[in-house]
Design a protein around this motif. Sequence first.
Motif, PDB file in Angstrom:
ATOM      1  N   TYR A 118     -98.097 -19.120 -77.327  1.00 32.27           N
ATOM      2  CA  TYR A 118     -97.333 -19.076 -76.078  1.00 32.27           C
ATOM      3  C   TYR A 118     -96.019 -18.306 -76.219  1.00 32.27           C
ATOM      4  N   ARG A 119     -95.488 -18.220 -77.448  1.00 39.05           N
ATOM      5  CA  ARG A 119     -94.251 -17.456 -77.620  1.00 39.05           C
ATOM      6  C   ARG A 119     -94.425 -16.013 -77.165  1.00 39.05           C
ATOM      7  N   GLU A 120     -95.597 -15.446 -77.391  1.00 42.26           N
ATOM      8  CA  GLU A 120     -95.845 -14.044 -77.036  1.00 42.26           C
ATOM      9  C   GLU A 120     -95.868 -13.824 -75.526  1.00 42.26           C
ATOM     10  N   LYS A 121     -96.064 -14.898 -74.760  1.00 46.14           N
ATOM     11  CA  LYS A 121     -96.102 -14.778 -73.302  1.00 46.14           C
ATOM     12  C   LYS A 121     -94.718 -14.853 -72.670  1.00 46.14           C
ATOM     13  N   ALA A 122     -93.719 -15.238 -73.464  1.00 48.37           N
ATOM     14  CA  ALA A 122     -92.425 -15.598 -72.894  1.00 48.37           C
ATOM     15  C   ALA A 122     -91.336 -14.571 -73.154  1.00 48.37           C
ATOM     16  N   PHE A 123     -90.481 -14.395 -72.155  1.00 44.48           N
ATOM     17  CA  PHE A 123     -89.167 -13.772 -72.352  1.00 44.48           C
ATOM     18  C   PHE A 123     -88.222 -14.947 -72.508  1.00 44.48           C
ATOM     19  N   LEU A 124     -87.783 -15.179 -73.748  1.00 48.01           N
ATOM     20  CA  LEU A 124     -87.087 -16.410 -74.107  1.00 48.01           C
ATOM     21  C   LEU A 124     -85.581 -16.191 -74.170  1.00 48.01           C
ATOM     22  N   MET A 125     -84.860 -17.015 -73.437  1.00 49.12           N
ATOM     23  CA  MET A 125     -83.396 -16.949 -73.411  1.00 49.12           C
ATOM     24  C   MET A 125     -82.808 -18.289 -73.823  1.00 49.12           C
ATOM     25  N   SER A 126     -81.716 -18.237 -74.592  1.00 48.41           N
ATOM     26  CA  SER A 126     -80.925 -19.435 -74.836  1.00 48.41           C
ATOM     27  C   SER A 126     -79.451 -19.056 -74.811  1.00 48.41           C
ATOM     28  N   LYS A 127     -78.594 -20.044 -75.037  1.00 43.80           N
ATOM     29  CA  LYS A 127     -77.154 -19.844 -74.909  1.00 43.80           C
ATOM     30  C   LYS A 127     -76.445 -20.605 -76.019  1.00 43.80           C
ATOM     31  N   ILE A 128     -75.247 -20.163 -76.342  1.00 40.32           N
ATOM     32  CA  ILE A 128     -74.407 -20.845 -77.321  1.00 40.32           C
ATOM     33  C   ILE A 128     -73.034 -21.109 -76.723  1.00 40.32           C
ATOM     34  N   ASP A 129     -72.369 -22.130 -77.254  1.00 36.94           N
ATOM     35  CA  ASP A 129     -71.048 -22.518 -76.756  1.00 36.94           C
ATOM     36  C   ASP A 129     -69.909 -22.015 -77.630  1.00 36.94           C
ATOM     37  N   ALA A 134     -70.454 -19.916 -83.559  1.00 43.12           N
ATOM     38  CA  ALA A 134     -71.505 -19.171 -82.857  1.00 43.12           C
ATOM     39  C   ALA A 134     -72.678 -18.872 -83.784  1.00 43.12           C
ATOM     40  N   ALA A 135     -72.392 -18.439 -85.014  1.00 45.95           N
ATOM     41  CA  ALA A 135     -73.461 -18.119 -85.960  1.00 45.95           C
ATOM     42  C   ALA A 135     -74.305 -19.348 -86.257  1.00 45.95           C
ATOM     43  N   ARG A 136     -73.644 -20.486 -86.438  1.00 42.23           N
ATOM     44  CA  ARG A 136     -74.378 -21.724 -86.714  1.00 42.23           C
ATOM     45  C   ARG A 136     -75.253 -22.121 -85.538  1.00 42.23           C
ATOM     46  N   GLN A 137     -74.717 -22.020 -84.321  1.00 44.72           N
ATOM     47  CA  GLN A 137     -75.476 -22.415 -83.142  1.00 44.72           C
ATOM     48  C   GLN A 137     -76.663 -21.491 -82.898  1.00 44.72           C
ATOM     49  N   ILE A 138     -76.500 -20.202 -83.144  1.00 41.78           N
ATOM     50  CA  ILE A 138     -77.620 -19.268 -82.998  1.00 41.78           C
ATOM     51  C   ILE A 138     -78.762 -19.676 -83.928  1.00 41.78           C
ATOM     52  N   ASP A 139     -78.437 -19.949 -85.181  1.00 35.70           N
ATOM     53  CA  ASP A 139     -79.479 -20.312 -86.143  1.00 35.70           C
ATOM     54  C   ASP A 139     -80.120 -21.652 -85.802  1.00 35.70           C
ATOM     55  N   GLU A 140     -79.319 -22.599 -85.316  1.00 32.83           N
ATOM     56  CA  GLU A 140     -79.878 -23.896 -84.935  1.00 32.83           C
ATOM     57  C   GLU A 140     -80.816 -23.749 -83.738  1.00 32.83           C
ATOM     58  N   GLY A 144     -62.440 -12.600 -85.107  1.00 37.08           N
ATOM     59  CA  GLY A 144     -63.067 -13.840 -85.538  1.00 37.08           C
ATOM     60  C   GLY A 144     -63.744 -14.603 -84.425  1.00 37.08           C
ATOM     61  N   GLY A 145     -63.944 -13.931 -83.288  1.00 36.35           N
ATOM     62  CA  GLY A 145     -64.571 -14.577 -82.137  1.00 36.35           C
ATOM     63  C   GLY A 145     -66.084 -14.526 -82.182  1.00 36.35           C
ATOM     64  N   SER A 146     -66.695 -15.163 -81.189  1.00 33.02           N
ATOM     65  CA  SER A 146     -68.149 -15.333 -81.186  1.00 33.02           C
ATOM     66  C   SER A 146     -68.917 -14.031 -80.992  1.00 33.02           C
ATOM     67  N   LEU A 147     -68.281 -13.014 -80.407  1.00 33.64           N
ATOM     68  CA  LEU A 147     -68.988 -11.741 -80.261  1.00 33.64           C
ATOM     69  C   LEU A 147     -69.371 -11.175 -81.626  1.00 33.64           C
ATOM     70  N   GLU A 148     -68.525 -11.371 -82.617  1.00 34.89           N
ATOM     71  CA  GLU A 148     -68.834 -10.850 -83.942  1.00 34.89           C
ATOM     72  C   GLU A 148     -70.129 -11.460 -84.475  1.00 34.89           C
ATOM     73  N   ALA A 149     -70.318 -12.760 -84.286  1.00 39.91           N
ATOM     74  CA  ALA A 149     -71.542 -13.423 -84.731  1.00 39.91           C
ATOM     75  C   ALA A 149     -72.745 -12.946 -83.928  1.00 39.91           C
ATOM     76  N   MET A 150     -72.529 -12.747 -82.636  1.00 42.36           N
ATOM     77  CA  MET A 150     -73.628 -12.314 -81.775  1.00 42.36           C
ATOM     78  C   MET A 150     -74.101 -10.913 -82.165  1.00 42.36           C
ATOM     79  N   LEU A 151     -73.168 -10.026 -82.438  1.00 38.73           N
ATOM     80  CA  LEU A 151     -73.538  -8.659 -82.818  1.00 38.73           C
ATOM     81  C   LEU A 151     -74.237  -8.637 -84.176  1.00 38.73           C
ATOM     82  N   GLU A 152     -73.790  -9.481 -85.097  1.00 33.96           N
ATOM     83  CA  GLU A 152     -74.458  -9.560 -86.387  1.00 33.96           C
ATOM     84  C   GLU A 152     -75.880 -10.105 -86.223  1.00 33.96           C
ATOM     85  N   ALA A 153     -76.044 -11.088 -85.340  1.00 35.51           N
ATOM     86  CA  ALA A 153     -77.373 -11.637 -85.087  1.00 35.51           C
ATOM     87  C   ALA A 153     -78.277 -10.598 -84.439  1.00 35.51           C
ATOM     88  N   GLN A 154     -77.697  -9.795 -83.562  1.00 30.84           N
ATOM     89  CA  GLN A 154     -78.477  -8.735 -82.932  1.00 30.84           C
ATOM     90  C   GLN A 154     -78.914  -7.705 -83.970  1.00 30.84           C
TER      91      GLN A 154
END
Length: 333
Positions: free
Chosen positions: A105-116, A123-129, A160-170
Motif C-alpha cells: 500500500y505504500r506504493e499507492k500513497a503520496f505520504l505526508m507528515s509534519k514535525i514540530d 527536527a532531525a529526531r522527529q523526522i526519523d521517529e 541551528g534551526g529546523s530547516l537545516e535538518a529538513m534540508l539534510e533529510a531531503q
Amino acid sequence: MTSPLSRRTFLKGSVAAGIAAQLSMRAPAAEARGGIPYHVLGRTKEKVSAIGVGGFHIGQKPTEDEAIRIVRTALDSGINFLDNCWDYNGGVSEVRMGKALRDGYREKAFLMSKIDGHTKEAAARQIDESLARLQTDHVDLMQFHEIIRPGDPELVFGSGGSLEAMLEAQKAGKVRHIGFTGHKHPDIHLHMLEVAKAHDFHFDTVQMPLNVMDAHFESFGQKVLPVLVERGIGVLGMKPIGSGWILESKTVSAVECLHYAMSLPTSVVITGCDSLAILEQALNAARSFQPMDQAQIEALLAKTAPVATAGKFEGYKTTHTFDGTIQNPQWLG
C-alpha cells in the motif's frame, strides 16, 4: 435567515470580489482515478487526489483495525494523499498508518507528515521517529507544523534551526518535498513566505484552513491563497468542515463544505475520516464534484456570513484548543 437586502450587500462586498478572483485562478483537474479528480501539486510534477485523508482522526475514535481499513479503502478507492504528523495522538496516528501501508500500500500513497521541532536537533529526531512509525524510508512531503507564532519563521530559518535538518533529510532521500502548515492567522503565513524568500528558499506546499467560515474572518483564502497560486506553491486546504464545528452552525452540509473547498484553487482538501462511513461521504463528495461557479459560492457564503463573526466556528484561530505546541512547548526543542 439572511434578508434579500443583507444578501445583496454581502454579494457586493470584498468577499465576493475575492472569490471571483480565486475562481479565475482555479487550475483544471489533471485527471481522475476511480472517479476522484487529481491535480498537479504546485510546481512539482506530483499528481495528488483532490481529497486527502487526515491523519489525526484515525488515531482517535476508530479501533486500530478500522483505522487500517479506512486508509486502505481510501487508497483502493482512488485517493492517494495521506496526511499525518509526528505529534498526532502521541504517535498512534503514524503507527496505525504505517501498519496500513504494509503489503504494497505504500506504493499507492503520496505520504505526508509534519514535525514540530524548531531546532535542528529536535527536527532531525522527529523526522526519523516519523519514518520509523510510518515504516518507510522516506515521505513524499514533510512540513513544518504549527507555524502559529509571529516569531516561528525566524526560528525555522535561523542558525541551528529546523530547516537545516529538513534540508539534510531531503539530501539523504528521507524527504522529497518540503512545506509548512498553520491555522492561526494569515499574516503569520505571509511572514513565513517572506522569510523563506529572503533566504532564497521556495516551499513546495503550504497547508491552511480553507472553508466557508474562513472567507469572512481573518481569511487565509483571501490573503494567502492568491500568493501561493502566484508563486506556484501547492495549496493544501485543511479543516474544510472545521473539525465538525462548522456543522454546528446549522447553515451548511458536510458535502457543501467539501465542494466549496474543492472549488478553490486547492491541490488537495484534507478531511478527517474517523469511520468508514465518513470516508464514504468524502469519496462520494469527490466523485460527485462539479466546480461551483461564482453565483453558487456567493449563495453559500451568504448563508454563513451572519454566523461567521469573530471566528465563532473557527476555534483553531481564536482559541488554543488546537495548538498542540502551545500546550506542549517541549515539542519545539
